[in-house]
Enzyme design. Structure first.
Site, mmCIF file in Angstrom:
data_model
loop_
_atom_site.group_PDB
_atom_site.id
_atom_site.type_symbol
_atom_site.label_atom_id
_atom_site.label_comp_id
_atom_site.label_asym_id
_atom_site.label_seq_id
_atom_site.Cartn_x
_atom_site.Cartn_y
_atom_site.Cartn_z
ATOM 1 N N ASP A 183 9.351 16.232 2.038
ATOM 2 C CA ASP A 183 8.563 15.020 2.239
ATOM 3 C C ASP A 183 9.434 13.844 2.663
ATOM 4 O O ASP A 183 9.000 12.979 3.431
ATOM 5 C CB ASP A 183 7.812 14.675 0.946
ATOM 6 C CG ASP A 183 6.661 15.634 0.673
ATOM 7 O OD1 ASP A 183 6.330 16.436 1.567
ATOM 8 O OD2 ASP A 183 6.093 15.586 -0.433
ATOM 9 N N ASP A 237 5.268 4.185 -0.669
ATOM 10 C CA ASP A 237 5.221 3.072 -1.615
ATOM 11 C C ASP A 237 6.284 2.025 -1.322
ATOM 12 O O ASP A 237 7.267 2.267 -0.628
ATOM 13 C CB ASP A 237 5.392 3.574 -3.058
ATOM 14 C CG ASP A 237 6.551 4.553 -3.219
ATOM 15 O OD1 ASP A 237 7.644 4.282 -2.693
ATOM 16 O OD2 ASP A 237 6.358 5.594 -3.867
ATOM 17 N N TYR A 244 6.452 8.616 -6.841
ATOM 18 C CA TYR A 244 7.061 7.805 -7.901
ATOM 19 C C TYR A 244 6.000 7.252 -8.845
ATOM 20 O O TYR A 244 6.176 7.247 -10.070
ATOM 21 C CB TYR A 244 7.855 6.687 -7.238
ATOM 22 C CG TYR A 244 8.829 5.947 -8.135
ATOM 23 C CD1 TYR A 244 9.097 6.355 -9.438
ATOM 24 C CD2 TYR A 244 9.507 4.827 -7.651
ATOM 25 C CE1 TYR A 244 9.992 5.678 -10.238
ATOM 26 C CE2 TYR A 244 10.409 4.134 -8.443
ATOM 27 C CZ TYR A 244 10.655 4.560 -9.732
ATOM 28 O OH TYR A 244 11.547 3.877 -10.521
#
Length: 291
Positions: free
Chosen positions: A73, A147, A189
Site C-alpha cells: 500500500d 491521512d 493508522y
C-alpha cells in the site's frame, strides 16, 4: 497502450511474476515508462524491462493510460503523488504484505493485463485529503490518499492540538497527536488508534486522537465538505506533520488546515475485487472455531 510503472524492492519469490509482466506487455507492444529509481533497481535485479523511457517521481507522470504500482500500500501511496491531478488510473499489484489498496495478486498479473486490454474493469474513485498552510510543507504535493497527522517529535512531551471545524472551536486534544483520515485511510493508522472502518465511498473524515490524555475523548466522524484547522502547542516548539508516508518537522507558528482535495485517486478494480471481501481477509473476520 502506454503503461507507467513504479515499484520498490521485491522478494525473490516475486521475480518470475514481475518478469512475466514485462514479457506480456512487450508482447502486446505496450509503451513502458518506468520511474527512475525503480528502473535502476530492475537493472540491478536483472529484470528485462524492454524500456528506455523513465520519469522522475518529483515531476510525475505526464501521460499514460495506466500506472502500475508494484509493492504494498505504501508504494501505491507514492504512485498517487506521481499521478496527482492528472488522475491516471492506478493498478495496485500487491508484492507487499497487507494490501488494502494494492489488491492484484502477483499470480493474476497476466489476467489483469488481459482485463485492461479488454476493458473488463471498473474505476474506484477515492477521495483525497488536501493540506493548506502558510508555508510549503510537502514540497508542492499537499495531498494524500490515507491521512494527515500531527504528532509530537520523538524528544517532546505530549502536545496540544486546538482544532476548529469550519472556523468554530471543536476541541483541544492533549495527546501524542491527531489523525485526520479519509475513508481509504480508515483501515490504516486511524484503525490502530481505535478509529472506525468506513466504506471507501463514504463522504467523511475521521478525527482520531493518538493516545489522548483525556480518556473520554474518542474518534469523531465529520463530513468531508468541512474545513478543519489546527493550532499546536508543544514544549519543543515544533511537531511532526505527516501526509501518508511523508513527514516533516514543523514550527508551532505554522498554521495548517485540511479539506477534501478537488480531484480524486482512481484505482482500477477487477471483477473479483470487493472491499468487503478484502476486509474479511485482511482483518481475519470470521476466523473463529465456532464458524
Amino acid at each position: 497502450m502506454k503503461i507507467a510503472i513504479h515499484g520498490r524492492n521485491f522478494p525473490e519469490s516475486a521475480r518470475s511474476y514481475i518478469q512475466s509482466m514485462f514479457d506480456e506487455l512487450a508482447q502486446r507492444q505496450a509503451t513502458i515508462l518506468i520511474s527512475h529509481a525503480y528502473r535502476g533497481f530492475l537493472d540491478m535485479a536483472g529484470i528485462v524491462h524492454y524500456s528506455e523511457e523513465t520519469y522522475q517521481p518529483e515531476e510525475g507522470v505526464s501521460e499514460a493510460d495506466f500506472i502500475f504500482s508494484l509493492g504494498g500500500d505504501g508504494t501505491l501511496l507514492d504512485a498517487v503523488t506521481h499521478v496527482g491531478a492528472r488522475q491516471i488510473p492506478i493498478v495496485g499489484i500487491n508484492i507487499g504484505r497487507l494490501g488494502f489498496l494494492a489488491t492484484v495478486a502477483p499470480a493474476t498479473i497476466r489476467f489483469m493485463i488481459d482485463a485492461l486490454y479488454n476493458q473488463q474493469y471498473s474505476i474506484d474513485e477515492r477521495s483525497l485529503v488536501s493540506v493548506q498552510s502558510n508555508i510549503d510543507i510537502f514540497n508542492g504535493l499537499p495531498f494524500g490518499l490515507n491521512d494527515f497527522t500531527i504528532t509530537r517529535t520523538q524528544t517532546s512531551s505530549m502536545i496540544t492540538v486546538h482544532t476548529y471545524l469550519d472556523g468554530d472551536f471543536l476541541n483541544s486534544y492533549w495527546a501524542d497527536g491527531l489523525i485526520v483520515s479519509t475513508p481509504s485511510g480508515s483501515t490504516g493508522y486511524s484503525l490502530s488508534c481505535g478509529g472506525p472502518v468506513l466504506l471507501p465511498q463514504t463522504n467523511n473524515f475521521i478525527i482520531t486522537p493518538i493516545s489522548p490524555h483525556n480518556l473520554n475523548v474518542r474518534p469523531m466522524i465529520v463530513m468531508d465538505s468541512c474545513r478543519l484547522s489546527f493550532e499546536v502547542e508543544s514544549r519543543s516548539g515544533n511537531f511532526l506533520a505527516a501526509l501518508d508516508s511523508r513527514s516533516y518537522t514543523v514550527d508551532v507558528s505554522t498554521r495548517i488546515s485540511v479539506q477534501k482535495e478537488h480531484f480524486k485517486a482512481r484505482l482500477v478494480k477487477l471483477s473479483d475485487d470487493n472491499f468487503l471481501n478484502t476486509l474479511r481477509s485482511k482483518l481475519n473476520w470470521g476466523w473463529d472455531i465456532r464458524n
